[in-house]
Write an enzyme that holds these catalytic residues in place. Structure first.
Site, PDB file in Angstrom:
ATOM      1  N   GLY A  12     -17.003 -10.723  31.199  1.00 39.83           N
ATOM      2  CA  GLY A  12     -18.412 -10.305  31.069  1.00 39.83           C
ATOM      3  C   GLY A  12     -18.859 -10.572  29.583  1.00 39.83           C
ATOM      4  N   PHE A  13     -19.737  -9.990  28.862  1.00 42.41           N
ATOM      5  CA  PHE A  13     -20.261 -10.212  27.754  1.00 42.41           C
ATOM      6  C   PHE A  13     -19.275  -9.957  26.607  1.00 42.41           C
ATOM      7  CE2 PHE A  13     -24.229  -8.967  30.063  1.00 42.41           C
ATOM      8  CZ  PHE A  13     -24.872 -10.354  29.851  1.00 42.41           C
ATOM      9  N   VAL A  78      -6.332  -7.841  38.014  1.00 39.85           N
ATOM     10  CA  VAL A  78      -5.337  -6.989  37.117  1.00 39.85           C
ATOM     11  C   VAL A  78      -5.034  -5.742  38.001  1.00 39.85           C
ATOM     12  CG1 VAL A  78      -4.860  -6.062  35.093  1.00 39.85           C
ATOM     13  CG2 VAL A  78      -5.986  -8.257  35.165  1.00 39.85           C
ATOM     14  N   GLU A 169     -36.415  -0.930  35.761  1.00 39.19           N
ATOM     15  CA  GLU A 169     -36.565  -2.193  36.424  1.00 39.19           C
ATOM     16  C   GLU A 169     -36.671  -2.268  37.743  1.00 39.19           C
ATOM     17  OE1 GLU A 169     -34.286  -4.533  32.719  1.00 39.19           O
ATOM     18  OE2 GLU A 169     -33.179  -3.925  34.434  1.00 39.19           O
TER      19      GLU A 169
END
Length: 276
Positions: A12-13, A78, A169
């Protein structure tokens, strides 16, 4: 001496930022993710409301890291971490490490009501977004085909739980879908009659933001015809709808945006996890 082995779990980020920072370092870096793409999560709500396709917010991890010669990518899920042997355990292999970075993100939190997940899905993955999109668009179709006024009203009621960034949103995007994108597409129903209800247990939308921005967000939502319910904790969710206190809102579409919980990484390490 052998070069240090750095393993990053999660692309991810956080994981990609760590990998890019280590590009060119005197170390061998391995990035592990169960998917072969990086997902731009902030735009998932656009996929969920048919504004974007999944391909527009997903990029191959290998392409992102192709120029980082000391970084390799491993596709796998994992299962755990052996701290004594210093290995990451996957389904069919183990990857040794000298330094370990866990960037596994978060999951939905239902505050002790995990049974709500089947009727009130959250928005963390592409599968979540496409499932919610299907629910939303199907609700309009079912409203178009029914002769029952009560059923039509239920199909045209959309409830978003949680007024953080994702909830705000989502509520705004569903309202735009009803009032703009689908406005001329039906013959029996007027999509503009749809009710979009944003439910928040707290006293404000976007509580983490400065008050002036929170007030602006609420004003923008109301201009989009979103009903904002504050101080309204949800007490029940089921196939028939949402219950807020003693009030029951019949709806066929519920979106959960009320909270997150830490991933399973804490269990791998045998350490206590924060609530959020």
């Amino acid at each position: 001496m052998a070069r240090p082995r750095i393993v990053i779990v999660g692309a991810g980020f956080g994981g990609l930022s760590a990998a890019h920072s280590l590009a060119g370092a005197d170390a061998d870096v391995t990035v592990i993710d169960r998917r072969n793409y990086h997902l731009f999560q902030p735009l998932l709500y656009q996929v969920a409301t048919a504004g974007l396709s999944p391909a527009q917010i997903a990029s191959p991890i290998r392409a992102i890291l192709r120029h980082d010669a000391n970084v390799r990518v491993v596709l796998g899920k994992v299962k755990g971490v052996d701290k004594e042997r210093r290995v990451v355990r996957l389904d069919e292999r183990e990857i040794p490490y000298d330094q370990l970075v866990l960037a596994t993100g978060a999951r939905h939190a239902y505050f002790g009501h995990d049974e709500w997940e089947s009727v009130a899905p959250g928005l963390k993955k592409i599968d979540d977004a496409t499932s919610i999109r299907r629910r939303i668009l199907t609700a309009f179709e079912r409203a178009e085909s029914t002769d029952s006024h009560e059923a039509r009203r239920r199909f045209l009621t959309f409830v978003v739980i949680g007024a953080g960034p994702t909830g705000v949103e989502m509520a705004g995007a569903i309202a735009e879908l009803a009032h703009v994108a689908l406005r001329h597409d039906f013959r029996t129903i007027d999509p503009r009659e749809a009710r979009v209800i944003l439910v928040e247990a707290g006293s404000t939308v976007l509580a983490a933001f400065p008050p002036v921005l929170s007030a602006a967000a609420r004003s923008a939502l109301e201009r989009l015809h979103v009903e904002v319910r504050l101080g309204a904790p949800v007490t029940s969710c089921d196939e028939s709808g949402v219950t807020i206190g003693e009030e029951h809102l019949p709806t066929a579409t519920i979106v959960w945006a009320a909270g997150v919980a830490a991933s399973a990484a804490g269990h791998w390490l045998g350490v206590e996890r924060d609530r959020i």
